[in-house]
Design a protein around this motif. Structure first.
Motif, PDB file in Angstrom:
ATOM      1  N   LYS A 151     -17.981 -15.529  -9.611  1.00 14.86           N
ATOM      2  CA  LYS A 151     -18.808 -16.213  -8.600  1.00 14.86           C
ATOM      3  C   LYS A 151     -20.289 -15.925  -8.848  1.00 14.86           C
ATOM      4  CE  LYS A 151     -20.043 -14.547  -4.777  1.00 14.86           C
ATOM      5  NZ  LYS A 151     -20.247 -13.958  -3.446  1.00 14.86           N
ATOM      6  N   GLN A 152     -20.607 -14.670  -9.154  1.00 15.45           N
ATOM      7  CA  GLN A 152     -21.994 -14.292  -9.413  1.00 15.45           C
ATOM      8  C   GLN A 152     -22.543 -15.038 -10.626  1.00 15.45           C
ATOM      9  OE1 GLN A 152     -22.686 -13.029  -6.549  1.00 15.45           O
ATOM     10  NE2 GLN A 152     -23.578 -11.082  -7.161  1.00 15.45           N
ATOM     11  N   LYS A 153     -21.695 -15.182 -11.652  1.00  9.93           N
ATOM     12  CA  LYS A 153     -22.124 -15.897 -12.857  1.00  9.93           C
ATOM     13  C   LYS A 153     -22.453 -17.355 -12.534  1.00  9.93           C
ATOM     14  CE  LYS A 153     -19.188 -16.769 -16.305  1.00  9.93           C
ATOM     15  NZ  LYS A 153     -18.421 -16.579 -17.567  1.00  9.93           N
ATOM     16  N   ALA A 154     -21.617 -17.986 -11.707  1.00  7.80           N
ATOM     17  CA  ALA A 154     -21.868 -19.377 -11.306  1.00  7.80           C
ATOM     18  C   ALA A 154     -23.160 -19.490 -10.505  1.00  7.80           C
ATOM     19  CB  ALA A 154     -20.690 -19.902 -10.487  1.00  7.80           C
ATOM     20  N   LYS A 155     -23.401 -18.524  -9.626  1.00  7.51           N
ATOM     21  CA  LYS A 155     -24.629 -18.522  -8.815  1.00  7.51           C
ATOM     22  C   LYS A 155     -25.864 -18.412  -9.701  1.00  7.51           C
ATOM     23  CE  LYS A 155     -25.065 -15.642  -5.564  1.00  7.51           C
ATOM     24  NZ  LYS A 155     -24.954 -14.328  -4.890  1.00  7.51           N
ATOM     25  N   TYR A 156     -25.841 -17.488 -10.657  1.00  5.70           N
ATOM     26  CA  TYR A 156     -26.986 -17.310 -11.550  1.00  5.70           C
ATOM     27  C   TYR A 156     -27.181 -18.533 -12.444  1.00  5.70           C
ATOM     28  CZ  TYR A 156     -27.807 -12.364 -10.466  1.00  5.70           C
ATOM     29  OH  TYR A 156     -28.148 -11.196  -9.841  1.00  5.70           O
ATOM     30  N   THR A 157     -26.062 -19.104 -12.912  1.00  2.00           N
ATOM     31  CA  THR A 157     -26.131 -20.256 -13.812  1.00  2.00           C
ATOM     32  C   THR A 157     -26.846 -21.430 -13.159  1.00  2.00           C
ATOM     33  OG1 THR A 157     -24.093 -19.617 -14.951  1.00  2.00           O
ATOM     34  CG2 THR A 157     -24.786 -21.908 -15.170  1.00  2.00           C
ATOM     35  N   TYR A 158     -26.475 -21.717 -11.914  1.00  3.60           N
ATOM     36  CA  TYR A 158     -27.039 -22.888 -11.224  1.00  3.60           C
ATOM     37  C   TYR A 158     -28.226 -22.543 -10.317  1.00  3.60           C
ATOM     38  CZ  TYR A 158     -23.169 -25.723 -12.924  1.00  3.60           C
ATOM     39  OH  TYR A 158     -22.281 -26.409 -13.728  1.00  3.60           O
ATOM     40  N   GLY A 159     -28.581 -21.261 -10.225  1.00  2.00           N
ATOM     41  CA  GLY A 159     -29.760 -20.860  -9.463  1.00  2.00           C
ATOM     42  C   GLY A 159     -29.608 -20.969  -7.955  1.00  2.00           C
ATOM     43  N   LEU A 160     -28.432 -20.611  -7.437  1.00  2.00           N
ATOM     44  CA  LEU A 160     -28.192 -20.684  -5.995  1.00  2.00           C
ATOM     45  C   LEU A 160     -28.224 -19.302  -5.358  1.00  2.00           C
ATOM     46  CD1 LEU A 160     -27.009 -23.498  -6.925  1.00  2.00           C
ATOM     47  CD2 LEU A 160     -25.453 -23.290  -4.989  1.00  2.00           C
ATOM     48  N   LEU A 161     -28.563 -19.270  -4.079  1.00  2.00           N
ATOM     49  CA  LEU A 161     -28.456 -18.046  -3.296  1.00  2.00           C
ATOM     50  C   LEU A 161     -27.059 -17.984  -2.680  1.00  2.00           C
ATOM     51  CD1 LEU A 161     -31.932 -18.057  -1.514  1.00  2.00           C
ATOM     52  CD2 LEU A 161     -31.273 -16.889  -3.611  1.00  2.00           C
ATOM     53  N   GLU A 162     -26.711 -16.820  -2.134  1.00  2.00           N
ATOM     54  CA  GLU A 162     -25.358 -16.600  -1.612  1.00  2.00           C
ATOM     55  C   GLU A 162     -24.959 -17.618  -0.544  1.00  2.00           C
ATOM     56  OE1 GLU A 162     -21.718 -15.317  -1.376  1.00  2.00           O
ATOM     57  OE2 GLU A 162     -23.115 -14.291  -2.707  1.00  2.00           O
ATOM     58  N   LYS A 217     -30.996  -9.731 -19.301  1.00  2.00           N
ATOM     59  CA  LYS A 217     -30.249  -8.699 -18.571  1.00  2.00           C
ATOM     60  C   LYS A 217     -29.022  -9.316 -17.890  1.00  2.00           C
ATOM     61  CE  LYS A 217     -30.955  -5.095 -15.098  1.00  2.00           C
ATOM     62  NZ  LYS A 217     -31.938  -4.462 -14.174  1.00  2.00           N
ATOM     63  N   ILE A 218     -29.210 -10.498 -17.315  1.00  2.00           N
ATOM     64  CA  ILE A 218     -28.100 -11.182 -16.652  1.00  2.00           C
ATOM     65  C   ILE A 218     -27.095 -11.678 -17.683  1.00  2.00           C
ATOM     66  CG2 ILE A 218     -27.479 -13.121 -15.166  1.00  2.00           C
ATOM     67  CD1 ILE A 218     -28.993 -10.828 -13.783  1.00  2.00           C
ATOM     68  N   ALA A 219     -27.599 -12.217 -18.800  1.00  2.00           N
ATOM     69  CA  ALA A 219     -26.707 -12.688 -19.859  1.00  2.00           C
ATOM     70  C   ALA A 219     -25.849 -11.533 -20.387  1.00  2.00           C
ATOM     71  CB  ALA A 219     -27.528 -13.298 -20.998  1.00  2.00           C
ATOM     72  N   ARG A 220     -26.438 -10.353 -20.541  1.00  2.00           N
ATOM     73  CA  ARG A 220     -25.701  -9.189 -21.020  1.00  2.00           C
ATOM     74  C   ARG A 220     -24.704  -8.699 -19.965  1.00  2.00           C
ATOM     75  NH1 ARG A 220     -29.838  -4.792 -22.512  1.00  2.00           N
ATOM     76  NH2 ARG A 220     -27.923  -3.635 -22.976  1.00  2.00           N
ATOM     77  N   LYS A 221     -25.074  -8.815 -18.723  1.00  2.00           N
ATOM     78  CA  LYS A 221     -24.189  -8.387 -17.624  1.00  2.00           C
ATOM     79  C   LYS A 221     -22.871  -9.139 -17.662  1.00  2.00           C
ATOM     80  CE  LYS A 221     -23.993  -8.102 -12.572  1.00  2.00           C
ATOM     81  NZ  LYS A 221     -24.746  -8.325 -11.294  1.00  2.00           N
ATOM     82  N   PHE A 222     -22.952 -10.459 -17.934  1.00  2.00           N
ATOM     83  CA  PHE A 222     -21.751 -11.288 -17.963  1.00  2.00           C
ATOM     84  C   PHE A 222     -21.257 -11.571 -19.387  1.00  2.00           C
ATOM     85  CE2 PHE A 222     -23.997 -12.559 -14.012  1.00  2.00           C
ATOM     86  CZ  PHE A 222     -23.046 -12.110 -13.097  1.00  2.00           C
ATOM     87  N   ASN A 223     -21.982 -11.018 -20.369  1.00  2.00           N
ATOM     88  CA  ASN A 223     -21.655 -11.253 -21.786  1.00  2.00           C
ATOM     89  C   ASN A 223     -21.499 -12.745 -22.075  1.00  2.00           C
ATOM     90  OD1 ASN A 223     -21.182 -10.442 -24.427  1.00  2.00           O
ATOM     91  ND2 ASN A 223     -18.962 -10.381 -24.150  1.00  2.00           N
ATOM     92  N   ASP A 224     -22.465 -13.510 -21.565  1.00  2.00           N
ATOM     93  CA  ASP A 224     -22.422 -14.968 -21.711  1.00  2.00           C
ATOM     94  C   ASP A 224     -23.862 -15.486 -21.669  1.00  2.00           C
ATOM     95  OD1 ASP A 224     -21.966 -17.697 -21.542  1.00  2.00           O
ATOM     96  OD2 ASP A 224     -20.284 -17.504 -20.172  1.00  2.00           O
ATOM     97  N   PRO A 225     -24.289 -16.283 -22.647  1.00  2.00           N
ATOM     98  CA  PRO A 225     -25.669 -16.803 -22.648  1.00  2.00           C
ATOM     99  C   PRO A 225     -25.849 -17.900 -21.605  1.00  2.00           C
ATOM    100  CG  PRO A 225     -24.443 -17.739 -24.476  1.00  2.00           C
ATOM    101  CD  PRO A 225     -23.523 -16.742 -23.825  1.00  2.00           C
ATOM    102  N   ILE A 226     -25.806 -17.537 -20.334  1.00  2.00           N
ATOM    103  CA  ILE A 226     -25.831 -18.535 -19.259  1.00  2.00           C
ATOM    104  C   ILE A 226     -27.181 -19.235 -19.126  1.00  2.00           C
ATOM    105  CG2 ILE A 226     -24.018 -17.391 -17.941  1.00  2.00           C
ATOM    106  CD1 ILE A 226     -26.118 -16.232 -16.105  1.00  2.00           C
ATOM    107  N   TYR A 227     -28.234 -18.667 -19.714  1.00  2.00           N
ATOM    108  CA  TYR A 227     -29.544 -19.321 -19.669  1.00  2.00           C
ATOM    109  C   TYR A 227     -29.899 -19.978 -20.994  1.00  2.00           C
ATOM    110  CZ  TYR A 227     -30.306 -16.827 -15.267  1.00  2.00           C
ATOM    111  OH  TYR A 227     -30.194 -16.353 -13.976  1.00  2.00           O
TER     112      TYR A 227
END
Length: 201
Positions: A54-65, A10-20
């Motif tokens: 910014k959201q994509k970077a957060k999800y990619t590296y697993g950080l909170l705000e 769902k997150i990968a589709r949101k950013f159209n990038d296979p971040i995981y």
């Protein structure tokens, strides 16, 4: 907000990038999730584009705000290109280094290994995923954990020694941070300048 533990596709589709990592769902459904994902999308504002990066970077590296914000503050106080320094700080996190060394197949798996005390830094057990690894530090698999199936399986996939800024000793199951990675050595598809512009507003 708690750490995201929902569907990764769902997150990968949101950013159209296979971040995981490779994602079959993204290949089949290369449009945003949700009821109106396939519908017409209005043109995004400059702010929305910067926020999404910014959201994509957060999800990619697993950080909170708050973690991400603090890391950006740290990067902005250093001399040099803020965006590149930010990515270097993200890459220097212990969970990311364990992932880059090939000890774990994903950052989430690397995070679990760190939390469960399977990883040492300079001979001392460190169970804080956000621990910042410095130049010359030795990141190793704890002696008692070297036969752990999850670790041996990940290492058998041959993902080690892919990154020139890391040195891997397959006998000792230990890696060393030789230099900080340059932007060209960080494969993540992140437009860091957009993040800098967002925080500069």
């Amino acid at each position: 907000m708690a750490r995201y533990r929902g569907p990764k596709s769902k997150i990968a589709r949101k950013f159209n990038d296979p971040i995981y990592g490779p994602d079959k769902t993204l290949a089949k459904k290369n449009y945003p999730p949700g009821q109106h994902g396939r519908g017409r999308r209005k043109k995004l504002s400059e702010y929305a584009i910067q926020l999404a990066e910014k959201q994509k970077a957060k999800y990619t590296y697993g950080l909170l705000e708050k973690q991400f914000s603090n890391l950006f503050d740290h990067a902005s106080r250093k001399s040099g290109v803020t965006g590149e320094i930010l990515l270097q700080l993200l890459e220097s996190r212990l969970d990311n280094v364990v992932f880059r060394l090939g000890v774990a197949p994903t950052r989430n798996a690397a995070r679990q290994l760190v939390l469960h005390k399977h990883i040492t830094v300079n001979g001392e057990i460190v169970n804080v995923p956000s621990f910042s690894v410095k130049l010359g530090d030795i990141v190793a698999v704890r002696e008692k954990s070297k036969s752990l199936e999850a670790i041996t399986y990940s290492l058998s996939r041959g993902a080690v020694s892919k990154y020139p800024w890391l040195e891997w000793d397959s006998t000792a199951l230990a890696g060393k941070v030789n230099v900080l990675p340059t932007r060209e050595e960080i494969p993540e598809n992140i437009k860091e300048q957009l993040i800098v512009e967002l925080y500069s507003k």
